[in-house]
Design an enzyme around this catalytic site. Structure first.
Site, PDB file in Angstrom:
ATOM      1  N   ARG A   1       0.854  -1.187   0.000  1.00  0.00           N
ATOM      2  CA  ARG A   1       0.000   0.000   0.000  1.00  0.00           C
ATOM      3  C   ARG A   1       0.891   1.238   0.000  1.00  0.00           C
ATOM      4  NH1 ARG A   1       1.775   1.994   4.122  1.00  0.00           N
ATOM      5  NH2 ARG A   1       0.595   3.875   3.711  1.00  0.00           N
ATOM      6  N   GLY A   2       0.257   2.415  -0.109  1.00  0.00           N
ATOM      7  CA  GLY A   2       1.029   3.647  -0.204  1.00  0.00           C
ATOM      8  C   GLY A   2       1.312   3.905  -1.674  1.00  0.00           C
ATOM      9  N   ALA A   3       1.055   5.135  -2.116  1.00  0.00           N
ATOM     10  CA  ALA A   3       1.083   5.420  -3.559  1.00  0.00           C
ATOM     11  C   ALA A   3       2.415   5.046  -4.237  1.00  0.00           C
ATOM     12  CB  ALA A   3       0.718   6.889  -3.792  1.00  0.00           C
TER      13      ALA A   3
ATOM     14  N   ARG B   1      -6.883  -0.931  -7.319  1.00  0.00           N
ATOM     15  CA  ARG B   1      -7.326   0.171  -6.438  1.00  0.00           C
ATOM     16  C   ARG B   1      -7.381   1.419  -7.319  1.00  0.00           C
ATOM     17  NH1 ARG B   1      -4.300   1.034  -0.905  1.00  0.00           N
ATOM     18  NH2 ARG B   1      -6.305   1.924  -0.279  1.00  0.00           N
TER      19      ARG B   1
ATOM     20  N   GLN C   1      -3.081   2.700   9.780  1.00  0.00           N
ATOM     21  CA  GLN C   1      -1.753   2.845   9.158  1.00  0.00           C
ATOM     22  C   GLN C   1      -0.832   3.723  10.018  1.00  0.00           C
ATOM     23  OE1 GLN C   1      -4.625   3.022   7.515  1.00  0.00           O
ATOM     24  NE2 GLN C   1      -4.459   2.383   5.385  1.00  0.00           N
TER      25      GLN C   1
ATOM     26  N   ASP D   1      -2.093  10.559  -2.611  1.00  0.00           N
ATOM     27  CA  ASP D   1      -2.381   9.442  -3.520  1.00  0.00           C
ATOM     28  C   ASP D   1      -2.616   9.904  -4.945  1.00  0.00           C
ATOM     29  OD1 ASP D   1      -3.196   8.382  -0.692  1.00  0.00           O
ATOM     30  OD2 ASP D   1      -2.779   6.674  -2.007  1.00  0.00           O
TER      31      ASP D   1
ATOM     32  N   ASN E   1      -5.756  12.184  -0.356  1.00  0.00           N
ATOM     33  CA  ASN E   1      -4.913  11.398   0.559  1.00  0.00           C
ATOM     34  C   ASN E   1      -5.840  10.659   1.514  1.00  0.00           C
ATOM     35  OD1 ASN E   1      -2.231  10.640   1.464  1.00  0.00           O
ATOM     36  ND2 ASN E   1      -2.647  11.825   3.314  1.00  0.00           N
ATOM     37  N   LYS E   2      -5.266   9.861   2.395  1.00  0.00           N
ATOM     38  CA  LYS E   2      -6.041   9.023   3.312  1.00  0.00           C
ATOM     39  C   LYS E   2      -7.158   9.805   3.993  1.00  0.00           C
ATOM     40  CE  LYS E   2      -5.778   5.516   3.948  1.00  0.00           C
ATOM     41  NZ  LYS E   2      -6.659   4.575   3.209  1.00  0.00           N
TER      42      LYS E   2
HETATM   43  O1  MRU Z   1      -4.832   3.064   1.852  1.00  0.00           O
HETATM   44  P1  MRU Z   1      -3.355   3.339   1.866  1.00  0.00           P
HETATM   45  O2  MRU Z   1      -2.683   2.868   3.108  1.00  0.00           O
HETATM   46  O3  MRU Z   1      -2.686   2.858   0.605  1.00  0.00           O
HETATM   47  O4  MRU Z   1      -3.249   4.929   1.847  1.00  0.00           O
HETATM   48  C1  MRU Z   1      -1.980   5.518   1.799  1.00  0.00           C
HETATM   49  C2  MRU Z   1      -1.994   6.988   1.939  1.00  0.00           C
HETATM   50  O5  MRU Z   1      -3.015   7.621   1.989  1.00  0.00           O
HETATM   51  C3  MRU Z   1      -0.647   7.667   1.923  1.00  0.00           C
HETATM   52  O6  MRU Z   1      -0.691   8.842   2.676  1.00  0.00           O
HETATM   53  C4  MRU Z   1      -0.258   8.014   0.486  1.00  0.00           C
HETATM   54  O7  MRU Z   1      -0.350   6.884  -0.344  1.00  0.00           O
HETATM   55  C5  MRU Z   1       1.105   8.583   0.392  1.00  0.00           C
HETATM   56  S1  MRU Z   1       2.364   7.403   0.747  1.00  0.00           S
HETATM   57  C6  MRU Z   1       3.858   8.152   0.503  1.00  0.00           C
END
Ligand code: MRU
Length: 320
Positions: free
Chosen positions: A45-47, A81, A182, A223, A233-234
Protein backbone atom coordinates in the site's frame (compact mmCIF):
# COMPACT_ATOMS: atom_id res chain seq x y z
CA UNK A 1 16.56 -1.16 10.04
CA UNK A 2 13.41 -2.28 8.22
CA UNK A 3 13.78 -4.34 5.04
CA UNK A 4 12.83 -2.81 1.70
CA UNK A 5 9.05 -2.49 1.40
CA UNK A 6 9.01 -3.99 -2.08
CA UNK A 7 11.65 -5.63 -4.23
CA UNK A 8 12.22 -8.18 -6.96
CA UNK A 9 13.91 -11.45 -6.13
CA UNK A 10 14.46 -14.18 -8.68
CA UNK A 11 11.09 -14.01 -10.44
CA UNK A 12 9.07 -13.03 -7.36
CA UNK A 13 7.88 -9.74 -5.87
CA UNK A 14 8.88 -9.68 -2.22
CA UNK A 15 6.82 -7.43 0.07
CA UNK A 16 6.73 -6.42 3.70
CA UNK A 17 3.23 -7.66 4.61
CA UNK A 18 1.61 -4.44 5.81
CA UNK A 19 -1.45 -6.25 7.15
CA UNK A 20 0.74 -7.93 9.77
CA UNK A 21 2.55 -4.84 11.08
CA UNK A 22 3.67 -4.09 13.74
CA UNK A 23 4.74 -7.75 13.35
CA UNK A 24 7.36 -7.97 10.64
CA UNK A 25 6.51 -10.59 8.01
CA UNK A 26 7.33 -10.79 4.34
CA UNK A 27 5.13 -12.07 1.54
CA UNK A 28 6.21 -13.38 -1.85
CA UNK A 29 4.02 -12.78 -4.91
CA UNK A 30 4.45 -15.06 -7.92
CA UNK A 31 1.32 -14.44 -10.01
CA UNK A 32 -0.85 -11.55 -11.17
CA UNK A 33 -3.79 -12.96 -9.18
CA UNK A 34 -1.69 -12.96 -6.02
CA UNK A 35 -0.57 -9.39 -6.69
CA UNK A 36 -4.11 -8.09 -7.29
CA UNK A 37 -5.19 -9.73 -4.04
CA UNK A 38 -2.19 -8.25 -2.18
CA UNK A 39 -2.99 -4.75 -3.48
CA UNK A 40 -6.68 -5.02 -2.58
CA UNK A 41 -5.95 -6.29 0.94
CA UNK A 42 -3.24 -3.62 1.48
CA UNK A 43 -0.45 -6.16 1.89
CA UNK A 44 1.30 -3.56 -0.27
CA UNK A 45 0.00 0.00 0.00
CA UNK A 46 1.03 3.65 -0.20
CA UNK A 47 1.08 5.42 -3.56
CA UNK A 48 4.81 5.14 -4.43
CA UNK A 49 5.00 1.47 -3.38
CA UNK A 50 1.90 0.80 -5.49
CA UNK A 51 3.66 2.37 -8.48
CA UNK A 52 6.54 -0.07 -8.07
CA UNK A 53 4.12 -2.94 -7.45
CA UNK A 54 2.24 -2.13 -10.65
CA UNK A 55 5.41 -2.07 -12.73
CA UNK A 56 6.83 -5.24 -11.17
CA UNK A 57 3.44 -6.90 -11.71
CA UNK A 58 3.71 -6.24 -15.44
CA UNK A 59 7.25 -7.67 -15.36
CA UNK A 60 5.87 -10.75 -13.61
CA UNK A 61 3.11 -11.14 -16.19
CA UNK A 62 5.53 -10.60 -19.08
CA UNK A 63 7.41 -13.75 -18.08
CA UNK A 64 4.52 -15.87 -19.45
CA UNK A 65 2.24 -13.50 -21.43
CA UNK A 66 2.42 -11.07 -24.30
CA UNK A 67 0.07 -9.19 -26.63
CA UNK A 68 -3.59 -8.91 -25.56
CA UNK A 69 -3.14 -11.33 -22.65
CA UNK A 70 -0.37 -9.15 -21.19
CA UNK A 71 -2.50 -6.03 -21.68
CA UNK A 72 -5.42 -7.74 -19.87
CA UNK A 73 -3.22 -8.73 -16.96
CA UNK A 74 -1.84 -5.18 -16.78
CA UNK A 75 -5.35 -3.73 -16.69
CA UNK A 76 -6.35 -6.05 -13.85
CA UNK A 77 -3.38 -4.82 -11.81
CA UNK A 78 -4.02 -1.14 -12.63
CA UNK A 79 -7.69 -1.45 -11.62
CA UNK A 80 -7.02 -3.18 -8.30
CA UNK A 81 -7.33 0.17 -6.44
CA UNK A 82 -8.61 3.35 -8.08
CA UNK A 83 -7.35 6.39 -6.16
CA UNK A 84 -3.53 6.26 -6.05
CA UNK A 85 -2.54 7.29 -9.58
CA UNK A 86 0.93 5.78 -9.14
CA UNK A 87 -0.47 2.27 -9.56
CA UNK A 88 -1.73 2.82 -13.10
CA UNK A 89 1.30 5.02 -13.86
CA UNK A 90 3.69 2.20 -12.90
CA UNK A 91 1.71 -0.36 -14.91
CA UNK A 92 1.66 1.86 -18.00
CA UNK A 93 5.36 2.62 -17.83
CA UNK A 94 6.30 -1.06 -17.63
CA UNK A 95 3.82 -1.99 -20.35
CA UNK A 96 5.23 0.67 -22.68
CA UNK A 97 8.69 -0.86 -22.24
CA UNK A 98 7.43 -4.09 -23.86
CA UNK A 99 7.67 -7.66 -22.54
CA UNK A 100 11.46 -7.66 -22.90
CA UNK A 101 11.92 -4.31 -21.16
CA UNK A 102 9.30 -4.42 -18.42
CA UNK A 103 11.55 -5.71 -15.65
CA UNK A 104 14.33 -3.21 -16.33
CA UNK A 105 11.74 -0.41 -16.36
CA UNK A 106 10.20 -1.62 -13.08
CA UNK A 107 13.62 -1.76 -11.42
CA UNK A 108 14.35 1.76 -12.69
CA UNK A 109 11.07 2.96 -11.12
CA UNK A 110 12.10 1.26 -7.86
CA UNK A 111 15.48 3.00 -7.85
CA UNK A 112 14.04 6.36 -8.90
CA UNK A 113 11.60 6.20 -5.96
CA UNK A 114 14.49 5.99 -3.52
CA UNK A 115 16.22 9.01 -5.11
CA UNK A 116 12.95 11.00 -5.28
CA UNK A 117 12.20 10.40 -1.62
CA UNK A 118 15.62 11.69 -0.60
CA UNK A 119 15.13 14.82 -2.72
CA UNK A 120 11.62 15.37 -1.31
CA UNK A 121 12.90 14.98 2.24
CA UNK A 122 15.64 17.58 1.75
CA UNK A 123 13.37 20.05 -0.03
CA UNK A 124 10.61 19.65 2.53
CA UNK A 125 12.92 20.12 5.50
CA UNK A 126 14.38 23.27 3.94
CA UNK A 127 10.89 24.60 3.24
CA UNK A 128 9.79 24.03 6.82
CA UNK A 129 12.89 25.78 8.14
CA UNK A 130 11.98 28.75 5.93
CA UNK A 131 8.31 28.70 6.98
CA UNK A 132 8.71 28.01 10.69
CA UNK A 133 12.09 29.48 11.53
CA UNK A 134 15.26 28.14 13.06
CA UNK A 135 13.88 25.86 15.79
CA UNK A 136 13.08 22.23 16.49
CA UNK A 137 9.65 21.41 15.06
CA UNK A 138 6.67 19.31 16.10
CA UNK A 139 5.27 17.68 12.96
CA UNK A 140 1.75 16.28 12.65
CA UNK A 141 1.25 13.51 10.08
CA UNK A 142 -1.53 11.20 8.96
CA UNK A 143 -1.64 7.62 7.70
CA UNK A 144 1.79 6.35 6.65
CA UNK A 145 3.89 8.19 4.12
CA UNK A 146 7.17 6.66 5.16
CA UNK A 147 9.59 4.00 3.95
CA UNK A 148 6.82 1.41 4.20
CA UNK A 149 4.68 3.37 1.72
CA UNK A 150 7.59 3.71 -0.71
CA UNK A 151 10.66 1.54 -1.31
CA UNK A 152 13.01 2.42 1.54
CA UNK A 153 12.88 6.11 2.53
CA UNK A 154 9.51 7.93 2.53
CA UNK A 155 7.90 11.21 1.52
CA UNK A 156 6.34 12.92 4.57
CA UNK A 157 8.55 10.82 6.85
CA UNK A 158 11.46 11.59 4.51
CA UNK A 159 10.93 15.23 5.50
CA UNK A 160 10.87 14.17 9.15
CA UNK A 161 14.13 12.23 8.68
CA UNK A 162 15.89 15.25 7.18
CA UNK A 163 14.57 17.55 9.89
CA UNK A 164 15.99 15.17 12.43
CA UNK A 165 19.34 14.98 10.65
CA UNK A 166 19.40 18.80 10.77
CA UNK A 167 18.71 18.78 14.53
CA UNK A 168 15.36 20.50 13.87
CA UNK A 169 12.91 17.82 15.01
CA UNK A 170 11.27 17.79 18.43
CA UNK A 171 8.30 15.46 18.03
CA UNK A 172 6.09 13.67 15.51
CA UNK A 173 2.35 13.43 16.16
CA UNK A 174 0.93 10.48 14.21
CA UNK A 175 -2.82 10.08 13.76
CA UNK A 176 -3.82 6.48 14.36
CA UNK A 177 -5.73 6.54 11.03
CA UNK A 178 -8.91 4.52 11.35
CA UNK A 179 -10.11 2.15 10.10
CA UNK A 180 -6.93 0.23 9.20
CA UNK A 181 -4.56 2.02 11.59
CA UNK A 182 -1.75 2.84 9.16
CA UNK A 183 -0.59 5.50 11.65
CA UNK A 184 -0.72 3.45 14.84
CA UNK A 185 0.63 0.28 13.22
CA UNK A 186 2.89 1.39 10.37
CA UNK A 187 4.09 4.96 10.99
CA UNK A 188 4.66 4.08 14.65
CA UNK A 189 6.79 1.08 13.62
CA UNK A 190 8.94 3.35 11.47
CA UNK A 191 9.29 6.00 14.16
CA UNK A 192 10.28 3.41 16.75
CA UNK A 193 12.84 1.93 14.34
CA UNK A 194 14.24 5.43 13.73
CA UNK A 195 14.21 6.34 17.42
CA UNK A 196 12.06 9.42 16.71
CA UNK A 197 10.09 10.81 19.69
CA UNK A 198 6.40 10.57 18.82
CA UNK A 199 2.85 10.41 20.08
CA UNK A 200 0.10 8.42 18.42
CA UNK A 201 -3.23 10.22 18.71
CA UNK A 202 -6.81 9.25 17.93
CA UNK A 203 -8.00 10.81 14.67
CA UNK A 204 -10.68 12.70 16.59
CA UNK A 205 -7.98 14.40 18.69
CA UNK A 206 -6.08 15.82 15.72
CA UNK A 207 -7.91 19.13 15.17
CA UNK A 208 -7.82 20.13 18.81
CA UNK A 209 -4.12 19.23 19.07
CA UNK A 210 -3.49 21.64 16.19
CA UNK A 211 -5.78 24.29 17.71
CA UNK A 212 -3.98 24.06 21.07
CA UNK A 213 -0.67 24.88 19.41
CA UNK A 214 0.87 21.48 20.12
CA UNK A 215 2.30 21.11 16.59
CA UNK A 216 4.10 23.52 14.26
CA UNK A 217 3.20 22.08 10.84
CA UNK A 218 1.24 19.28 9.17
CA UNK A 219 3.12 17.14 6.63
CA UNK A 220 1.29 14.40 4.73
CA UNK A 221 1.70 12.32 1.58
CA UNK A 222 -0.71 12.07 -1.35
CA UNK A 223 -2.38 9.44 -3.52
CA UNK A 224 -3.29 11.72 -6.41
CA UNK A 225 -2.73 15.42 -6.96
CA UNK A 226 -5.01 16.99 -9.55
CA UNK A 227 -3.79 19.54 -12.08
CA UNK A 228 -5.18 22.41 -9.99
CA UNK A 229 -3.40 21.23 -6.82
CA UNK A 230 -6.32 19.48 -5.08
CA UNK A 231 -4.88 16.59 -3.07
CA UNK A 232 -6.39 13.15 -2.46
CA UNK A 233 -4.91 11.40 0.56
CA UNK A 234 -6.04 9.02 3.31
CA UNK A 235 -9.45 9.80 4.78
CA UNK A 236 -8.96 12.26 7.63
CA UNK A 237 -6.41 14.44 5.84
CA UNK A 238 -8.91 17.17 4.89
CA UNK A 239 -9.85 17.88 8.54
CA UNK A 240 -6.14 18.39 9.30
CA UNK A 241 -5.90 20.95 6.50
CA UNK A 242 -8.95 22.79 7.83
CA UNK A 243 -7.52 22.83 11.34
CA UNK A 244 -4.08 23.93 10.08
CA UNK A 245 -5.61 26.82 8.11
CA UNK A 246 -7.61 27.93 11.12
CA UNK A 247 -4.52 27.77 13.36
CA UNK A 248 -2.32 29.49 10.77
CA UNK A 249 0.27 26.70 10.53
CA UNK A 250 1.70 25.22 7.29
CA UNK A 251 -0.04 22.27 5.64
CA UNK A 252 2.60 20.64 3.41
CA UNK A 253 2.11 17.75 0.99
CA UNK A 254 5.20 15.66 0.20
CA UNK A 255 4.86 13.48 -2.90
CA UNK A 256 6.75 12.44 -6.03
CA UNK A 257 5.93 13.92 -9.45
CA UNK A 258 4.40 10.53 -10.36
CA UNK A 259 1.52 11.35 -7.98
CA UNK A 260 0.68 14.54 -9.92
CA UNK A 261 -2.03 13.66 -12.46
CA UNK A 262 -2.39 16.35 -15.10
CA UNK A 263 -5.22 14.37 -16.73
CA UNK A 264 -7.39 15.00 -13.67
CA UNK A 265 -8.37 18.67 -13.68
CA UNK A 266 -9.50 18.90 -10.04
CA UNK A 267 -10.41 16.92 -6.97
CA UNK A 268 -14.02 16.43 -8.03
CA UNK A 269 -12.73 14.16 -10.80
CA UNK A 270 -10.72 11.89 -8.47
CA UNK A 271 -12.32 8.49 -7.88
CA UNK A 272 -12.45 7.83 -4.14
CA UNK A 273 -12.11 4.16 -3.22
CA UNK A 274 -15.02 2.84 -1.13
CA UNK A 275 -13.89 -0.10 0.97
CA UNK A 276 -15.71 -2.85 2.82
CA UNK A 277 -17.96 -1.40 5.59
CA UNK A 278 -16.75 -4.20 7.86
CA UNK A 279 -13.40 -2.35 8.20
CA UNK A 280 -15.27 0.43 10.04
CA UNK A 281 -17.68 -1.83 11.93
CA UNK A 282 -14.81 -3.61 13.65
CA UNK A 283 -11.28 -3.07 14.91
CA UNK A 284 -8.36 -5.30 13.88
CA UNK A 285 -10.74 -7.83 12.36
CA UNK A 286 -12.99 -8.06 15.45
CA UNK A 287 -16.55 -6.79 15.01
CA UNK A 288 -17.34 -3.97 17.46
CA UNK A 289 -20.60 -2.58 16.05
CA UNK A 290 -23.80 -4.53 16.67
CA UNK A 291 -25.38 -6.74 14.05
CA UNK A 292 -27.70 -4.52 12.01
CA UNK A 293 -25.30 -1.54 11.83
CA UNK A 294 -24.01 -0.46 8.45
CA UNK A 295 -21.15 1.92 7.62
CA UNK A 296 -19.61 4.19 5.02
CA UNK A 297 -15.96 3.56 4.34
CA UNK A 298 -14.40 6.05 1.93
CA UNK A 299 -10.64 5.36 1.98
CA UNK A 300 -9.55 8.85 0.86
CA UNK A 301 -10.62 12.48 0.96
CA UNK A 302 -9.75 15.52 -1.12
CA UNK A 303 -8.09 18.60 0.34
CA UNK A 304 -8.79 21.63 -1.83
CA UNK A 305 -5.72 23.39 -3.22
CA UNK A 306 -6.46 26.62 -1.35
CA UNK A 307 -5.82 24.84 1.97
CA UNK A 308 -2.42 23.54 0.82
CA UNK A 309 0.57 25.69 1.76
CA UNK A 310 2.91 23.82 -0.58
CA UNK A 311 3.33 20.57 -2.48
CA UNK A 312 6.94 19.41 -2.34
CA UNK A 313 8.12 17.02 -5.04
CA UNK A 314 11.60 15.86 -6.02
CA UNK A 315 11.71 18.69 -8.61
CA UNK A 316 9.85 21.68 -7.20
CA UNK A 317 8.03 23.41 -4.40
CA UNK A 318 4.57 24.13 -5.77
CA UNK A 319 2.21 26.56 -4.06
CA UNK A 320 -1.10 25.67 -5.71
O1 MRU B 1 -4.83 3.06 1.85
P1 MRU B 1 -3.35 3.34 1.87
O2 MRU B 1 -2.68 2.87 3.11
O3 MRU B 1 -2.69 2.86 0.60
O4 MRU B 1 -3.25 4.93 1.85
C1 MRU B 1 -1.98 5.52 1.80
C2 MRU B 1 -1.99 6.99 1.94
O5 MRU B 1 -3.02 7.62 1.99
C3 MRU B 1 -0.65 7.67 1.92
O6 MRU B 1 -0.69 8.84 2.68
C4 MRU B 1 -0.26 8.01 0.49
O7 MRU B 1 -0.35 6.88 -0.34
C5 MRU B 1 1.10 8.58 0.39
S1 MRU B 1 2.36 7.40 0.75
C6 MRU B 1 3.86 8.15 0.50
Amino acid sequence: MLPRTIDWDDGRIVLVDQTALPDLRTAAVRTVDELVDAIRRLVVRGAPALGVAGALGVALAARTLDGAALADAAERIAAARPTAVNLRWGVERALAAGPGGALAEALAIRDADIASCHAIGRRGADLLAALCGDRALRIHTHCNAGALACVEWGTALGVVRDLRADGRLELVVADETRPLLQGARITAVELVALGVPHRVVADGAAASIIARGLVDAVVVGADRIAANGDVANKIGTYPLALAAARAGIPFVVAAPESTVDLDTPDGAHIEIEERDPEEVLGVAGRRTAPAGSDAWNPAFDVTPADLVTAIVTERRTWEP
